[in-house]
Write a protein that holds these residues in place. Structure first.
Motif, PDB file in Angstrom:
ATOM      1  N   UNK A 167       0.017  -6.413  14.579  1.00 35.00           N
ATOM      2  CA  UNK A 167       1.435  -6.274  14.897  1.00 35.00           C
ATOM      3  C   UNK A 167       2.097  -5.487  13.778  1.00 35.00           C
ATOM      4  N   UNK A 168       3.165  -4.792  14.122  1.00 30.21           N
ATOM      5  CA  UNK A 168       3.883  -3.995  13.128  1.00 30.21           C
ATOM      6  C   UNK A 168       5.361  -4.376  13.139  1.00 30.21           C
ATOM      7  N   UNK A 169       5.935  -4.414  11.953  1.00 25.39           N
ATOM      8  CA  UNK A 169       7.376  -4.707  11.814  1.00 25.39           C
ATOM      9  C   UNK A 169       8.021  -3.562  11.053  1.00 25.39           C
ATOM     10  N   UNK A 170       8.740  -2.703  11.774  1.00 22.47           N
ATOM     11  CA  UNK A 170       9.455  -1.609  11.136  1.00 22.47           C
ATOM     12  C   UNK A 170      10.705  -2.155  10.451  1.00 22.47           C
ATOM     13  N   UNK A 218       0.864  -1.168   0.000  1.00 25.17           N
ATOM     14  CA  UNK A 218       0.000   0.000   0.000  1.00 25.17           C
ATOM     15  C   UNK A 218       0.904   1.221   0.000  1.00 25.17           C
ATOM     16  N   UNK A 219       0.729   2.060  -0.988  1.00 22.18           N
ATOM     17  CA  UNK A 219       1.582   3.246  -1.134  1.00 22.18           C
ATOM     18  C   UNK A 219       0.730   4.491  -0.986  1.00 22.18           C
ATOM     19  N   UNK A 220       1.093   5.349  -0.042  1.00 17.20           N
ATOM     20  CA  UNK A 220       0.321   6.546   0.236  1.00 17.20           C
ATOM     21  C   UNK A 220       1.238   7.751   0.374  1.00 17.20           C
ATOM     22  N   UNK A 221       0.658   8.898   0.208  1.00 14.05           N
ATOM     23  CA  UNK A 221       1.365  10.144   0.506  1.00 14.05           C
ATOM     24  C   UNK A 221       1.145  10.494   1.967  1.00 14.05           C
ATOM     25  N   UNK A 222       2.071  11.229   2.516  1.00 16.01           N
ATOM     26  CA  UNK A 222       1.944  11.658   3.918  1.00 16.01           C
ATOM     27  C   UNK A 222       0.612  12.378   4.118  1.00 16.01           C
ATOM     28  N   UNK A 273       6.059   0.457   7.169  1.00 15.35           N
ATOM     29  CA  UNK A 273       6.365  -0.785   7.882  1.00 15.35           C
ATOM     30  C   UNK A 273       5.512  -1.890   7.275  1.00 15.35           C
ATOM     31  N   UNK A 274       5.672  -3.085   7.816  1.00 13.22           N
ATOM     32  CA  UNK A 274       4.804  -4.197   7.448  1.00 13.22           C
ATOM     33  C   UNK A 274       3.839  -4.448   8.603  1.00 13.22           C
ATOM     34  N   UNK A 275       2.556  -4.558   8.292  1.00 12.81           N
ATOM     35  CA  UNK A 275       1.523  -4.717   9.308  1.00 12.81           C
ATOM     36  C   UNK A 275       0.908  -6.113   9.193  1.00 12.81           C
ATOM     37  N   UNK A 303       0.673 -10.347   6.054  1.00 12.31           N
ATOM     38  CA  UNK A 303       1.364  -9.072   6.191  1.00 12.31           C
ATOM     39  C   UNK A 303       1.075  -8.146   5.019  1.00 12.31           C
ATOM     40  N   UNK A 304       0.975  -6.863   5.321  1.00 12.08           N
ATOM     41  CA  UNK A 304       0.754  -5.841   4.302  1.00 12.08           C
ATOM     42  C   UNK A 304       1.819  -4.768   4.469  1.00 12.08           C
ATOM     43  N   UNK A 305       2.562  -4.565   3.415  1.00  7.92           N
ATOM     44  CA  UNK A 305       3.609  -3.538   3.451  1.00  7.92           C
ATOM     45  C   UNK A 305       3.002  -2.175   3.179  1.00  7.92           C
ATOM     46  N   UNK A 306       3.298  -1.212   4.019  1.00  9.90           N
ATOM     47  CA  UNK A 306       2.842   0.168   3.845  1.00  9.90           C
ATOM     48  C   UNK A 306       4.055   1.045   3.554  1.00  9.90           C
TER      49      UNK A 306
END
Lengths: 114, 114
Positions: A36-39, A11-15, A86-88, A107-110
């Motif tokens: 859970x989150x994995x930075x 998932x790609x987003x702007x700030x 991160x990956x969620x 997992x979903x990468x953001x």
């Protein structure tokens, strides 16, 4: 058996954009639900959890509501930051033999761009 | 919060050798620990449940003789990858449940088999 399905990434987003990462589950009984989150370069850590239907977990501006009727636990944040990249992982936990057995989504990468 | 450590963080070995990875709960006791393998596209696969004082429970498709698990004490579980081959190269992660159903994760071990 138990399973967790979450949306494919990245998932790609702007700030400052709004974030939703969908998660649905299949389980017997009444599991607890987690995000859970994995930075980058780090281990997984708990972001938020909910233990029963209609509970809302929240942390660091992220929220998710335990929806039993739709078996969902979607993660939302109103305004993402670059540091949220991160990956969620969506997960559930069921009690078994005195312990808790986890089941994770894929997992979903953001990725958040400035 | 609860802390879980893993050692080593990185290991490189030759094909055919065995590698041992340790997972320790530093400030709490864990009768159960979990071992995962994380694949390149972040997918987290539960390999086995490590049980203190009894045999590990392996997930379907995971070779028991290949991935030996020993839960020696209430704070230590080890995963030994026996006769490692390049396809065993991966990121291995452990977790332990705290007093509730939240999982606490180790930082992971990067295994590279040459």
């Amino acid at each position: 058996g138990n399973s967790v399905t979450q949306m494919e990434g990245p998932v790609t987003l702007s700030e400052e954009a709004f974030l939703t990462i969908n998660c649905t589950y299949t389980a017997t009984g009444y599991p607890s639900l987690f995000w859970y989150v994995q930075y980058p370069g780090e281990g997984l850590q708990l972001l938020l959890k909910a233990t029963k239907a209609d509970d809302k977990g929240s942390n660091k501006g992220f929220e998710a509501t335990y929806r039993k009727e739709t078996t969902s636990f979607h993660l939302e944040k109103g305004s993402v930051q670059v540091s949220d990249s991160a990956v969620y992982f969506c997960a559930l936990s069921r009690a078994s033999g005195g312990s808790y057995i986890p089941t994770f989504g894929r997992g979903t990468s953001l990725i958040v761009h400035p | 919060g609860a802390v879980v450590s893993q050692h080593p963080s990185r290991v490189i070995c030759k094909s055919g050798t065995s590698v041992k990875i340790e997972c320790r709960s530093l400030d709490f006791q864990a009768t159960t620990m979990f071992w995962y393998r994380q694949f390149p596209k972040q997918s987290l696969m539960l390999m086995a449940t490590s049980n203190e004082g009894s045999k590990a429970t392996y997930e379907q498709g995971v070779e028991k003789d290949k991935f030996l698990i020993n839960h020696a004490s209430l704070t230590l579980s080890t995963l030994t990858v026996t006769s490692a081959h390049p396809e065993d190269s991966s990121f291995y992660i452990c977790s332990a449940p705290g007093q509730t159903d939240t999982q606490y994760f180790g930082p992971g071990t990067r295994l590279t088999v040459l």
